[in-house]
Motif scaffolding. Sequence first.
Motif, mmCIF file in Angstrom:
data_model
loop_
_atom_site.group_PDB
_atom_site.id
_atom_site.type_symbol
_atom_site.label_atom_id
_atom_site.label_comp_id
_atom_site.label_asym_id
_atom_site.label_seq_id
_atom_site.Cartn_x
_atom_site.Cartn_y
_atom_site.Cartn_z
ATOM 1 N N TYR A 69 -2.032 9.299 -1.473
ATOM 2 C CA TYR A 69 -2.215 8.771 -2.779
ATOM 3 C C TYR A 69 -1.460 9.476 -3.930
ATOM 4 O O TYR A 69 -1.677 10.726 -4.111
ATOM 5 C CB TYR A 69 -3.823 8.674 -3.281
ATOM 6 C CG TYR A 69 -3.961 8.178 -4.394
ATOM 7 C CD1 TYR A 69 -3.907 6.783 -4.761
ATOM 8 C CD2 TYR A 69 -4.005 9.028 -5.733
ATOM 9 C CE1 TYR A 69 -4.103 5.912 -5.881
ATOM 10 C CE2 TYR A 69 -4.460 8.319 -6.800
ATOM 11 C CZ TYR A 69 -4.536 6.796 -7.061
ATOM 12 O OH TYR A 69 -4.674 6.257 -8.284
ATOM 13 N N GLY A 70 -0.936 9.010 -4.825
ATOM 14 C CA GLY A 70 0.234 9.468 -5.819
ATOM 15 C C GLY A 70 1.541 9.747 -5.439
ATOM 16 O O GLY A 70 2.259 9.917 -6.413
ATOM 17 N N TRP A 130 -8.146 -3.422 1.651
ATOM 18 C CA TRP A 130 -6.921 -3.199 0.874
ATOM 19 C C TRP A 130 -6.742 -3.933 -0.321
ATOM 20 O O TRP A 130 -6.368 -5.095 -0.305
ATOM 21 C CB TRP A 130 -5.781 -3.409 1.761
ATOM 22 C CG TRP A 130 -5.584 -2.607 2.939
ATOM 23 C CD1 TRP A 130 -5.188 -1.080 2.964
ATOM 24 C CD2 TRP A 130 -5.928 -2.605 4.465
ATOM 25 N NE1 TRP A 130 -5.302 -0.768 4.359
ATOM 26 C CE2 TRP A 130 -5.791 -1.762 5.075
ATOM 27 C CE3 TRP A 130 -6.328 -3.822 5.061
ATOM 28 C CZ2 TRP A 130 -5.775 -1.470 6.613
ATOM 29 C CZ3 TRP A 130 -6.733 -3.793 6.368
ATOM 30 C CH2 TRP A 130 -6.322 -2.602 7.224
ATOM 31 N N ALA A 187 -6.818 8.397 0.046
ATOM 32 C CA ALA A 187 -6.032 7.585 0.763
ATOM 33 C C ALA A 187 -4.659 8.239 1.330
ATOM 34 O O ALA A 187 -3.957 8.951 0.736
ATOM 35 C CB ALA A 187 -5.571 6.429 -0.165
ATOM 36 N N CYS A 189 -8.051 15.068 -1.920
ATOM 37 C CA CYS A 189 -8.379 13.886 -2.837
ATOM 38 C C CYS A 189 -7.751 14.265 -4.021
ATOM 39 O O CYS A 189 -7.786 15.292 -4.860
ATOM 40 C CB CYS A 189 -9.987 14.649 -2.980
ATOM 41 S SG CYS A 189 -10.958 13.176 -3.782
ATOM 42 N N GLU A 209 0.873 -1.215 0.008
ATOM 43 C CA GLU A 209 -0.004 0.164 0.217
ATOM 44 C C GLU A 209 0.950 1.226 -0.131
ATOM 45 O O GLU A 209 0.537 2.540 -0.522
ATOM 46 C CB GLU A 209 -1.035 0.022 1.138
ATOM 47 C CG GLU A 209 -2.015 -1.168 1.141
ATOM 48 C CD GLU A 209 -3.142 -0.566 0.298
ATOM 49 O OE1 GLU A 209 -3.294 0.739 -0.100
ATOM 50 O OE2 GLU A 209 -3.725 -1.553 -0.268
ATOM 51 N N SER A 210 1.967 1.315 0.678
ATOM 52 C CA SER A 210 2.717 2.423 0.890
ATOM 53 C C SER A 210 4.291 2.259 0.813
ATOM 54 O O SER A 210 5.073 2.270 1.676
ATOM 55 C CB SER A 210 2.397 3.330 2.054
ATOM 56 O OG SER A 210 2.744 2.557 3.332
ATOM 57 N N GLN A 246 -2.771 3.760 3.831
ATOM 58 C CA GLN A 246 -3.326 4.346 2.783
ATOM 59 C C GLN A 246 -5.189 4.462 3.066
ATOM 60 O O GLN A 246 -6.028 3.886 2.337
ATOM 61 C CB GLN A 246 -3.260 3.553 1.507
ATOM 62 C CG GLN A 246 -1.941 3.707 0.759
ATOM 63 C CD GLN A 246 -1.883 5.372 0.708
ATOM 64 O OE1 GLN A 246 -2.266 5.816 -0.451
ATOM 65 N NE2 GLN A 246 -0.985 6.237 1.377
ATOM 66 N N CYS A 249 -11.454 10.377 -7.551
ATOM 67 C CA CYS A 249 -10.350 10.926 -6.642
ATOM 68 C C CYS A 249 -10.114 10.062 -5.320
ATOM 69 O O CYS A 249 -11.253 9.655 -4.967
ATOM 70 C CB CYS A 249 -10.470 12.375 -6.504
ATOM 71 S SG CYS A 249 -11.749 12.961 -5.300
ATOM 72 N N SER A 250 -9.186 9.952 -4.667
ATOM 73 C CA SER A 250 -8.864 9.164 -3.609
ATOM 74 C C SER A 250 -8.151 10.261 -2.512
ATOM 75 O O SER A 250 -7.325 10.982 -2.961
ATOM 76 C CB SER A 250 -7.939 8.070 -3.781
ATOM 77 O OG SER A 250 -7.582 7.469 -2.792
ATOM 78 N N ILE A 275 -7.408 10.076 -9.573
ATOM 79 C CA ILE A 275 -6.974 8.400 -9.939
ATOM 80 C C ILE A 275 -6.850 8.547 -11.486
ATOM 81 O O ILE A 275 -7.629 8.759 -12.041
ATOM 82 C CB ILE A 275 -8.008 7.589 -9.394
ATOM 83 C CG1 ILE A 275 -8.107 7.521 -7.858
ATOM 84 C CG2 ILE A 275 -7.389 6.222 -9.861
ATOM 85 C CD1 ILE A 275 -8.995 6.415 -7.430
#
Length: 255
Positions: free
Chosen positions: A117-118, A223, A147, A132, A106-107, A152, A144-145, A135
């Motif tokens: 995220y990103g 996840w 996380a 946000c 996840e990270s 996340q 958009c996320s 994606i």
Amino acid sequence: MWLNLLARKGEECRMGRVRSRQPIPSGSSPRRKIPSQKLPPLALRRLLAGSTAAFALMFFLLIWSSFQERQRQLDLTRGLYGTIPLVMKGGDPYIRALMRTISASESNVLEPYAVIYGGEQVGDLSHHPERCVTIVTGPNKGNCSTAAGRYQMLNRTWIKKARRYHPKPSRFLLWTSYSFEPEYQDAVVYGWLSDRQVWGSDISKQLRQGKLKEVLRLLSSTWTSLGYGIETNSMSKKLPKIYQQMLQEELRASG
């Protein structure tokens, strides 16, 4: 008379020769200089070269050992930066190993607690970043996320779980906030994974029985990168091996 004078002179000469033959007292004898023993230039150069080489070898071995330990922690298989030890202290080593495995997919970055995220890093972790980010790939492209963090977690998921598991929420009148600092990210996720009622299963018991695949399948709806969701990644297939490595570390640390 002349005979007497000659006899007296002869006696004085003999006495002078006797006195000159007497040994000189030892206390008054001059000290001999003992010649200093110097190493030949070639031997000295060889000695210095050998000492320098030995020191350089010891220094290299020390640096190499430190590098190997660092690589073992941060790159156990191939770039597993997300598997760094938890900030939270204590707890079940099986759950802790699972948390480190989740963050591997996840990270997987050098500073997983501060990533959104990103891949961008944020500086303020006093609360969930709530940013946000659009994606750009996958089945959710265009949405958009929010996380964020090592696990996340979406902002709405964080608030919901923090209300239940956060150990130190901040309250002022009717307002409550939940710090997103690393130790609290760990504490909330640890409490969540340990809650049998939420999952309908004792995750720790399943892990102790070697049922890792069943656990990953159970968690994949939360996840999605764990190997059974809709957004697997390059780390998904490696997770069973990663988990075993993390478990060994956590068991050693717990004694």
